[in-house]
Design a protein around this motif. Structure first.
Motif, PDB file in Angstrom:
ATOM      1  N   ARG A  55       0.841  -1.194   0.000  1.00  0.00           N
ATOM      2  CA  ARG A  55       0.000   0.000   0.000  1.00  0.00           C
ATOM      3  C   ARG A  55       0.874   1.241   0.000  1.00  0.00           C
ATOM      4  N   ALA A  56       0.364   2.303  -0.582  1.00  0.00           N
ATOM      5  CA  ALA A  56       1.084   3.573  -0.586  1.00  0.00           C
ATOM      6  C   ALA A  56       1.247   4.059   0.852  1.00  0.00           C
ATOM      7  N   ALA A  57       2.357   4.744   1.104  1.00  0.00           N
ATOM      8  CA  ALA A  57       2.634   5.279   2.436  1.00  0.00           C
ATOM      9  C   ALA A  57       3.074   6.724   2.305  1.00  0.00           C
ATOM     10  N   GLU A  58       2.762   7.523   3.321  1.00  0.00           N
ATOM     11  CA  GLU A  58       3.161   8.932   3.350  1.00  0.00           C
ATOM     12  C   GLU A  58       4.097   9.154   4.523  1.00  0.00           C
ATOM     13  N   PHE A  59       5.115   9.998   4.288  1.00  0.00           N
ATOM     14  CA  PHE A  59       6.118  10.302   5.305  1.00  0.00           C
ATOM     15  C   PHE A  59       6.327  11.807   5.371  1.00  0.00           C
ATOM     16  N   GLU A  60       6.396  12.336   6.577  1.00  0.00           N
ATOM     17  CA  GLU A  60       6.808  13.726   6.720  1.00  0.00           C
ATOM     18  C   GLU A  60       8.247  13.821   6.208  1.00  0.00           C
ATOM     19  N   ILE A  61       8.622  14.945   5.656  1.00  0.00           N
ATOM     20  CA  ILE A  61       9.926  15.073   5.009  1.00  0.00           C
ATOM     21  C   ILE A  61      11.072  14.739   5.967  1.00  0.00           C
ATOM     22  N   GLY A  62      11.045  15.264   7.178  1.00  0.00           N
ATOM     23  CA  GLY A  62      12.101  14.983   8.144  1.00  0.00           C
ATOM     24  C   GLY A  62      12.205  13.501   8.462  1.00  0.00           C
ATOM     25  N   ASP A  63      11.071  12.855   8.659  1.00  0.00           N
ATOM     26  CA  ASP A  63      11.065  11.410   8.937  1.00  0.00           C
ATOM     27  C   ASP A  63      11.626  10.632   7.750  1.00  0.00           C
ATOM     28  N   PHE A  64      11.245  11.016   6.554  1.00  0.00           N
ATOM     29  CA  PHE A  64      11.716  10.339   5.354  1.00  0.00           C
ATOM     30  C   PHE A  64      13.235  10.425   5.237  1.00  0.00           C
ATOM     31  N   LEU A  65      13.780  11.611   5.464  1.00  0.00           N
ATOM     32  CA  LEU A  65      15.225  11.796   5.318  1.00  0.00           C
ATOM     33  C   LEU A  65      16.021  11.123   6.428  1.00  0.00           C
ATOM     34  N   THR A  66      15.446  10.992   7.609  1.00  0.00           N
ATOM     35  CA  THR A  66      16.205  10.378   8.707  1.00  0.00           C
ATOM     36  C   THR A  66      16.118   8.869   8.708  1.00  0.00           C
ATOM     37  N   ARG A  67      15.186   8.288   7.979  1.00  0.00           N
ATOM     38  CA  ARG A  67      15.089   6.822   7.948  1.00  0.00           C
ATOM     39  C   ARG A  67      15.856   6.281   6.750  1.00  0.00           C
ATOM     40  N   GLY A  68      17.138   6.064   6.917  1.00  0.00           N
ATOM     41  CA  GLY A  68      17.958   5.485   5.855  1.00  0.00           C
ATOM     42  C   GLY A  68      18.150   6.422   4.687  1.00  0.00           C
ATOM     43  N   GLY A  69      18.482   7.636   4.944  1.00  0.00           N
ATOM     44  CA  GLY A  69      18.559   8.676   3.928  1.00  0.00           C
ATOM     45  C   GLY A  69      19.673   8.566   2.914  1.00  0.00           C
ATOM     46  N   GLN A  70      20.133   7.371   2.590  1.00  0.00           N
ATOM     47  CA  GLN A  70      21.193   7.216   1.599  1.00  0.00           C
ATOM     48  C   GLN A  70      20.701   6.637   0.278  1.00  0.00           C
ATOM     49  N   GLY A  71      19.444   6.262   0.205  1.00  0.00           N
ATOM     50  CA  GLY A  71      18.914   5.660  -1.019  1.00  0.00           C
ATOM     51  C   GLY A  71      18.756   6.675  -2.133  1.00  0.00           C
ATOM     52  N   PRO A  72      18.595   6.219  -3.355  1.00  0.00           N
ATOM     53  CA  PRO A  72      18.458   7.145  -4.487  1.00  0.00           C
ATOM     54  C   PRO A  72      17.235   8.033  -4.376  1.00  0.00           C
ATOM     55  N   GLU A  73      16.169   7.553  -3.733  1.00  0.00           N
ATOM     56  CA  GLU A  73      14.987   8.381  -3.552  1.00  0.00           C
ATOM     57  C   GLU A  73      15.257   9.526  -2.577  1.00  0.00           C
ATOM     58  N   HIS A  74      16.104   9.279  -1.573  1.00  0.00           N
ATOM     59  CA  HIS A  74      16.489  10.319  -0.628  1.00  0.00           C
ATOM     60  C   HIS A  74      17.400  11.340  -1.315  1.00  0.00           C
ATOM     61  N   GLN A  75      18.332  10.839  -2.101  1.00  0.00           N
ATOM     62  CA  GLN A  75      19.241  11.731  -2.813  1.00  0.00           C
ATOM     63  C   GLN A  75      18.479  12.618  -3.810  1.00  0.00           C
ATOM     64  N   ALA A  76      17.432  12.069  -4.436  1.00  0.00           N
ATOM     65  CA  ALA A  76      16.628  12.856  -5.369  1.00  0.00           C
ATOM     66  C   ALA A  76      15.923  14.000  -4.647  1.00  0.00           C
ATOM     67  N   LEU A  77      15.407  13.740  -3.446  1.00  0.00           N
ATOM     68  CA  LEU A  77      14.767  14.806  -2.670  1.00  0.00           C
ATOM     69  C   LEU A  77      15.789  15.854  -2.277  1.00  0.00           C
ATOM     70  N   LEU A  78      16.962  15.434  -1.838  1.00  0.00           N
ATOM     71  CA  LEU A  78      17.999  16.394  -1.464  1.00  0.00           C
ATOM     72  C   LEU A  78      18.440  17.240  -2.662  1.00  0.00           C
ATOM     73  N   ARG A  79      18.540  16.626  -3.854  1.00  0.00           N
ATOM     74  CA  ARG A  79      18.883  17.406  -5.059  1.00  0.00           C
ATOM     75  C   ARG A  79      17.809  18.442  -5.355  1.00  0.00           C
ATOM     76  N   LEU A  80      16.538  18.047  -5.219  1.00  0.00           N
ATOM     77  CA  LEU A  80      15.450  18.984  -5.471  1.00  0.00           C
ATOM     78  C   LEU A  80      15.500  20.144  -4.480  1.00  0.00           C
ATOM     79  N   ILE A  81      15.708  19.835  -3.214  1.00  0.00           N
ATOM     80  CA  ILE A  81      15.832  20.884  -2.207  1.00  0.00           C
ATOM     81  C   ILE A  81      17.008  21.798  -2.552  1.00  0.00           C
ATOM     82  N   GLY A  82      18.104  21.211  -3.014  1.00  0.00           N
ATOM     83  CA  GLY A  82      19.286  21.991  -3.388  1.00  0.00           C
ATOM     84  C   GLY A  82      19.028  22.972  -4.521  1.00  0.00           C
ATOM     85  N   THR A  83      18.076  22.666  -5.390  1.00  0.00           N
ATOM     86  CA  THR A  83      17.773  23.590  -6.489  1.00  0.00           C
ATOM     87  C   THR A  83      17.104  24.860  -5.989  1.00  0.00           C
TER      88      THR A  83
END
Length: 91
Positions: A55-83
């Motif tokens: 099932r689809a799941a929703e995460f607050e941004i801080g929770d998402f980044l702190t739970r194993g924030g090394q995956g490509p999906e985490h890096q994509a969010l960090l790149r977007l924030i960096g823009t």
């Protein structure tokens, strides 16, 4: 689509949300940056591939980044924030 870099497509999650795809894995999982239109709440939505039956799941941004924030999906969010930050800081 190049699964290693986000394509920033705008996608419809529901009538009450707007979303931008952050990352799509080769197995069909997708991660979206979403915003509720009424409240303005911003969150990450994970949509698992159909074969997994998850099932689809929703995460607050801080929770998402702190739970194993090394995956490509985490890096994509960090790149977007960096823009959002320019090449130089104004005084």
């Amino acid at each position: 689509m190049d699964h290693g870099s986000p394509d920033y497509r705008i996608v419809a999650v529901a009538e009450t949300c707007s979303a931008r795809e952050l990352y799509a894995s080769s197995n069909g999982d997708r991660w979206l940056l979403a915003r509720e239109l009424g409240s303005g709440r911003v969150f990450v939505r994970h949509e698992p591939n159909l074969a997994s039956g998850g099932r689809a799941a929703e995460f607050e941004i801080g929770d998402f980044l702190t739970r194993g924030g090394q995956g490509p999906e985490h890096q994509a969010l960090l790149r977007l924030i960096g823009t959002l930050v320019g090449d130089h800081v104004s005084d």
